[in-house]
Design a protein around this motif. Structure first.
Motif, PDB file in Angstrom:
ATOM      1  N   GLY A  24      -4.177  -0.450  44.132  1.00 14.42           N
ATOM      2  CA  GLY A  24      -5.192  -0.846  43.161  1.00 14.42           C
ATOM      3  C   GLY A  24      -6.603  -0.759  43.689  1.00 14.42           C
ATOM      4  O   GLY A  24      -7.566  -0.836  42.920  1.00 14.42           O
ATOM      5  N   THR A  25      -6.750  -0.590  45.016  1.00 22.31           N
ATOM      6  CA  THR A  25      -8.079  -0.329  45.596  1.00 22.31           C
ATOM      7  C   THR A  25      -8.002   0.990  46.354  1.00 22.31           C
ATOM      8  O   THR A  25      -8.261   2.045  45.797  1.00 22.31           O
ATOM      9  N   ALA A  30      -0.874   5.993  40.700  1.00 22.86           N
ATOM     10  CA  ALA A  30       0.078   7.105  40.802  1.00 22.86           C
ATOM     11  C   ALA A  30       0.589   7.261  42.231  1.00 22.86           C
ATOM     12  O   ALA A  30       1.782   7.489  42.467  1.00 22.86           O
ATOM     13  N   GLU A  31      -0.316   7.110  43.190  1.00 22.99           N
ATOM     14  CA  GLU A  31       0.069   7.192  44.600  1.00 22.99           C
ATOM     15  C   GLU A  31       0.976   6.030  44.971  1.00 22.99           C
ATOM     16  O   GLU A  31       1.959   6.195  45.698  1.00 22.99           O
ATOM     17  N   ALA A  32       0.663   4.840  44.473  1.00 18.71           N
ATOM     18  CA  ALA A  32       1.495   3.669  44.748  1.00 18.71           C
ATOM     19  C   ALA A  32       2.911   3.868  44.213  1.00 18.71           C
ATOM     20  O   ALA A  32       3.900   3.549  44.884  1.00 18.71           O
ATOM     21  N   ALA A  60     -12.769 -10.545  41.951  1.00 17.27           N
ATOM     22  CA  ALA A  60     -12.257 -11.201  40.747  1.00 17.27           C
ATOM     23  C   ALA A  60     -11.697 -10.171  39.763  1.00 17.27           C
ATOM     24  O   ALA A  60     -10.747 -10.452  39.024  1.00 17.27           O
ATOM     25  N   GLU A  61     -12.269  -8.977  39.769  1.00 21.12           N
ATOM     26  CA  GLU A  61     -11.866  -7.944  38.820  1.00 21.12           C
ATOM     27  C   GLU A  61     -10.497  -7.343  39.146  1.00 21.12           C
ATOM     28  O   GLU A  61      -9.814  -6.819  38.257  1.00 21.12           O
ATOM     29  N   THR A  62     -10.103  -7.386  40.408  1.00 19.42           N
ATOM     30  CA  THR A  62      -8.854  -6.720  40.799  1.00 19.42           C
ATOM     31  C   THR A  62      -7.716  -7.677  41.138  1.00 19.42           C
ATOM     32  O   THR A  62      -6.575  -7.228  41.310  1.00 19.42           O
ATOM     33  N   ILE A  69       0.733  -3.112  39.106  1.00 20.84           N
ATOM     34  CA  ILE A  69       1.134  -1.747  39.460  1.00 20.84           C
ATOM     35  C   ILE A  69       2.618  -1.699  39.817  1.00 20.84           C
ATOM     36  O   ILE A  69       3.344  -0.794  39.390  1.00 20.84           O
ATOM     37  N   VAL A  70       3.070  -2.690  40.577  1.00 24.55           N
ATOM     38  CA  VAL A  70       4.498  -2.758  40.918  1.00 24.55           C
ATOM     39  C   VAL A  70       5.322  -2.967  39.647  1.00 24.55           C
ATOM     40  O   VAL A  70       6.350  -2.316  39.430  1.00 24.55           O
TER      41      VAL A  70
END
Length: 347
Positions: A24-25, A30-32, A60-62, A69-70
Motif C-alpha cells: 500500500g506504500t 498488484a505487486e502485493a 492517517a490516509e493509509t 489489500i490482503v
C-alpha cells in the motif's frame, strides 16, 4: 517448506512468514497480490499484517490499507482457507487508531471487527498485541529502559481484563489464537500465568525483532520460548535490509527503505556497517549468499517458530525463498558467533 507448531494451538505454520507492512506504500496492490500468490505457491501458509500498516510512511490516509489489500486477494482468489492470517491491535500512543487509546476490553472488539472487515474474513487466526500498554524496550529503547515507573497492579489488572475480552472473541469465533509483540520475558510469563490461573487464550507466540544484528532474544526469552512452547516470530531478520549489504559504503538505492526512513528506525549507527562487513565476509568465505545466510541463521535457532520477511518487489521474494535450501554448518555458526562477540550490539 518446513512447518512448525504455533504454540499449543494445534495450528501449523510455515517456517517463513510473509510480512506485508509495505503493501500500500512501497508495494502497490498488484505487486502485493503477486507476492502472496508466489509465497503460497512455494509453501508459505503464514501471512502477517497489522491494523496500522502500511509503513514507510505511516499516515492517517493509509492506515488499514494493507489489510484491505490482503482482503482483496482473499476475495479475488478464494484462497483464504490456505492461509494462517495474523494481524495486530495497535496500542497506546498510536494516534491514527482510536485516538491513541491503550489496549482494553473496549478497544479489543472494536479493533478486531475493523480487521475482520478489511481482511474480508470471518476469523483472524492469530491476533497479536502490537506492543504492551506499559511500554517496551524494543526499537532501541533498551539503551535507557527503566521499568521502575511501571504500575504492576494496573498492568496485571489490564492483562486479566484483556484475556477475558479475548476469550469472548474466541467464543464468538472471531479469533483462534493470541500472540504478543515487542514483549519481555516478565510480561510474557505473566500473560501465561494469568491465562493458566484465570482463563483466557494462552499466549501462542511472541513477535520480536531478531537478526544477526539484533539478538536481544537469545537469553531469557529464548529459555521461556523453549520451556513454554511460545515460539518467536522474528521480524526484521534482514535488519531492515542492512544484512543484504546494499547500504554499505554509503549506498542508498532508490526506492529502498533507507531512502524513505534515513536512520532505518534507529538501526543506522556508526558501528553497524563494520558489523555488516563481518557477516558479509563470513558469507563470502563460505560461498553463501548473505541474504540466505541471514535468513537461515534465524530458521536454525531453537526457539524459532517462523521468520517474518518483507519484500518490496517480487524479484526480492523469489531470491529470498531459496534460503530454505541452505543449512548453516557448525563452522559457519562458529564464525557467526565470533562476529557477534566482536559486534554484540551494533545499534
Amino acid at each position: 517448506m518446513k512447518m512448525k507448531p504455533l504454540g499449543r494451538t494445534g495450528i501449523e505454520v510455515s517456517e517463513l512468514c510473509l510480512g506485508t507492512m509495505t503493501f500500500g506504500t512501497q508495494t502497490p496492490e498488484a505487486e502485493a497480490h503477486a507476492q502472496m500468490e508466489m509465497a503460497r505457491d512455494h509453501g508459505i501458509n503464514f501471512f502477517d499484517a497489522a491494523e496500522m500498516y502500511p509503513v514507510n510512511p505511516i499516515s492517517a490516509e493509509t492506515v488499514g490499507r494493507t489489510e484491505e489489500i490482503v482482503g482483496n486477494w482473499f476475495e479475488k482468489t478464494g484462497r483464504r482457507d490456505e492461509v494462517v492470517m495474523a494481524t495486530k491491535h495497535s496500542g497506546a500512543g498510536f494516534k491514527h487508531a482510536r485516538d491513541g487509546a491503550p489496549i482494553s476490553a473496549k478497544t479489543i472488539p472494536e479493533a478486531i471487527e475493523g480487521s475482520l472487515r478489511r481482511l474480508k474474513t470471518d476469523v483472524i487466526d492469530l491476533y497479536q498485541f502490537h506492543w504492551p500498554n506499559r511500554g517496551s524496550y524494543m526499537f532501541r529503547q533498551n539503551w535507557a529502559f527503566d521499568p521502575s515507573q511501571q504500575d504492576r497492579a494496573a498492568t496485571l489488572a489490564h492483562m486479566e481484563e484483556a484475556l477475558e475480552a479475548l476469550q469472548a472473541q474466541v467464543e464468538k469465533g472471531n479469533i483462534r489464537a493470541f500472540g504478543l509483540s515487542n514483549e519481555s520475558a516478565w510480561g510474557t510469563a505473566e500473560w501465561l500465568r494469568i491465562a493458566g490461573e484465570k482463563g483466557g487464550p494462552r499466549v501462542a507466540s511472541i513477535q520480536n525483532e531478531y537478526s544477526l544484528l539484533c539478538r536481544l532474544y537469545d537469553t531469557d526469552l529464548a529459555e521461556l520460548s523453549v520451556n513454554e512452547d511460545v515460539g518467536l516470530l522474528a521480524f526484521s531478520p534482514l535488519a531492515a535490509g542492512l544484512l543484504t549489504g546494499k547500504y554499505q559504503h554509503g549506498r542508498v538505492p532508490d526506492g529502498s527503505r533507507m531512502s524513505i526512513v534515513e536512520n532505518l528506525g534507529g538501526r543506522k549507527s556508526a558501528r553497524v556497517f563494520d558489523a555488516v562487513d563481518a557477516y558479509l565476509a563470513i558469507a563470502q568465505t563460505h560461498g553463501i549468499d548473505p541474504i540466505h545466510m541471514a535468513m537461515a541463521f534465524t530458521l536454525q535457532r531453537p526457539f524459532m517458530c517462523s521468520s517474518i520477511f518483507g519484500a518490496t518487489r517480487i524479484e526480492q521474494l523469489e531470491h529470498l525463498l531459496k534460503c530454505t535450501e541452505v543449512t548453516l554448518s557448525d563452522e559457519v555458526m562458529k564464525d557467526i558467533n565470533d562476529a557477534h562477540r566482536a559486534h554484540p550490539m551494533p545499534y
